[in-house]
Design an enzyme around this catalytic site. Structure first.
Site, PDB file in Angstrom:
ATOM      1  N   LEU A 169       0.853  -1.182   0.000  1.00 18.51           N
ATOM      2  CA  LEU A 169       0.000   0.000   0.000  1.00 18.51           C
ATOM      3  C   LEU A 169       0.890   1.232   0.000  1.00 18.51           C
ATOM      4  O   LEU A 169       2.006   1.208   0.526  1.00 18.51           O
ATOM      5  CB  LEU A 169      -0.901   0.031   1.245  1.00 18.51           C
ATOM      6  CG  LEU A 169      -1.981  -1.039   1.373  1.00 18.51           C
ATOM      7  CD1 LEU A 169      -2.727  -0.867   2.695  1.00 18.51           C
ATOM      8  CD2 LEU A 169      -2.953  -1.000   0.203  1.00 18.51           C
ATOM      9  N   ASP A 170       0.382   2.311  -0.569  1.00 19.66           N
ATOM     10  CA  ASP A 170       1.114   3.571  -0.529  1.00 19.66           C
ATOM     11  C   ASP A 170       1.387   3.971   0.926  1.00 19.66           C
ATOM     12  O   ASP A 170       0.622   3.621   1.843  1.00 19.66           O
ATOM     13  CB  ASP A 170       0.305   4.685  -1.199  1.00 19.66           C
ATOM     14  CG  ASP A 170       0.141   4.471  -2.694  1.00 19.66           C
ATOM     15  OD1 ASP A 170       0.958   3.741  -3.282  1.00 19.66           O
ATOM     16  OD2 ASP A 170      -0.819   5.038  -3.257  1.00 19.66           O
ATOM     17  N   PHE A 171       2.441   4.739   1.116  1.00 15.61           N
ATOM     18  CA  PHE A 171       2.829   5.239   2.432  1.00 15.61           C
ATOM     19  C   PHE A 171       1.648   5.867   3.163  1.00 15.61           C
ATOM     20  O   PHE A 171       1.421   5.630   4.355  1.00 15.61           O
ATOM     21  CB  PHE A 171       3.957   6.263   2.254  1.00 15.61           C
ATOM     22  CG  PHE A 171       4.371   6.978   3.503  1.00 15.61           C
ATOM     23  CD1 PHE A 171       5.154   6.353   4.456  1.00 15.61           C
ATOM     24  CD2 PHE A 171       3.984   8.297   3.715  1.00 15.61           C
ATOM     25  CE1 PHE A 171       5.544   7.026   5.618  1.00 15.61           C
ATOM     26  CE2 PHE A 171       4.372   8.971   4.866  1.00 15.61           C
ATOM     27  CZ  PHE A 171       5.150   8.331   5.822  1.00 15.61           C
TER      28      PHE A 171
END
Length: 293
Positions: free
Chosen positions: A131-133
């Site tokens: 997942l994105d940061f």
């Protein structure tokens, strides 16, 4: 590593070789080790690759440490990691990633979700997807290199289903829609992705409206493909940027309002349906504030 797996009752009769290649997707190198070392058993008896297996048989495989490339991972916070685990068994683990935490580090000294999960499991774990940061929610890890290629294949074949919730700007008019727009890199900013008319990677997002508010819409998004920033790019391309998304010019919020709410898959060995729900206090708190304001 030693694994004993009871085959599903409804599994049709097949050879050991077919099981390893077609069902379990065991790489050629590891199949060679199982064959030459005689590290494969059916119901406790040494088996060869021509033997037949069927439902309810117990298959035991043994892998020596040198059968897989050695990998080491620095451990993070065990207590934090344990608090984030949503599901765990001998082969896989699903964790609830907080927002503003990397799924995995970029170098050996960087501590991320993967390190915390490894500490909780007291072993190296392997990232299946990320997942994105800024995004929170459910992330799947393999607990051993035996199951990793199987889960990778399931992800590519869209057999792992991920459902997101996003709070976006404006009122989305359609109750349901499919965004089928290819995504490429922004030539002015390589950190950004954009919808492109030619080239780019195929990207498909299924969107369902959950709730319309005065100036925002809560939507559910399911990925048919898994491109970088896919949901963020697709929604912003329709002038419905996600709140808190500074990269895609979303309205200001204390966090990116994108959360991986559900993750579902059929266990590759037991065929059990695994479905987890990840909660986010910060996401729910912001939602509640917006609704009551």
């Amino acid at each position: 590593m030693k694994f004993t797996i009871k085959l599903p009752t409804d599994l049709k009769e097949m050879s050991v070789e077919a099981l390893l290649i077609n069902e379990w997707l065991v790489p050629k190198k590891q199949r060679h080790f199982l064959r030459t070392k005689r590290h494969l058993f059916i119901n406790g008896d040494i088996a060869n690759f021509s033997h037949q297996v069927e439902g309810d048989d117990q298959i035991t495989v043994i892998f020596d440490s040198e059968d897989f490339s050695a990998k080491s991972l620095s451990f993070g916070d065990q207590i934090l990691g344990r608090s984030l685990i949503l599901y765990e068994d001998e082969h896989l683990v699903i964790a609830n990633k907080p927002e503003n935490m990397k799924t995995h580090g970029n170098d050996a000294n960087e501590i991320a979700l993967q390190n915390h999960v490894a500490a909780a499991c007291n072993q190296t774990v392997y990232v299946v997807h990320r997942l994105d940061f800024e995004t929170s929610g459910a992330v799947l890890f393999a607990k051993n290199p035996f199951v990793l290629p199987i889960l990778d294949h399931m992800l590519r074949e869209r057999q792992i289903h991920r459902t997101y919730q996003a709070l976006c700007a404006g009122q989305v008019k359609q109750d349901k829609m499919i965004i089928d727009q290819p995504i490429g890199t922004d030539r002015h900013d390589k950190k950004r992705r954009v919808v492109v008319s030619r080239g780019g990677q195929r990207a498909v997002t299924h969107v369902l409206v959950l709730k319309r508010l005065a100036t925002e819409t809560l939507v559910q998004c399911q990925l048919e493909t898994g491109r970088t920033h896919q949901i963020r790019v697709h929604l912003s391309s329709l002038d419905h940027a996600i709140l808190g998304d500074a990269v895609y010019r979303g309205r200001k919020a204390s966090r990116l309002m994108l959360h991986a709410k559900h993750l579902e898959l059929r266990h590759p060995f037991t065929q059990e349906i695994i479905r987890v729900t990840a909660t986010s206090e910060s996401f729910e708190r912001i939602m509640k504030k917006i609704v009551t304001d």
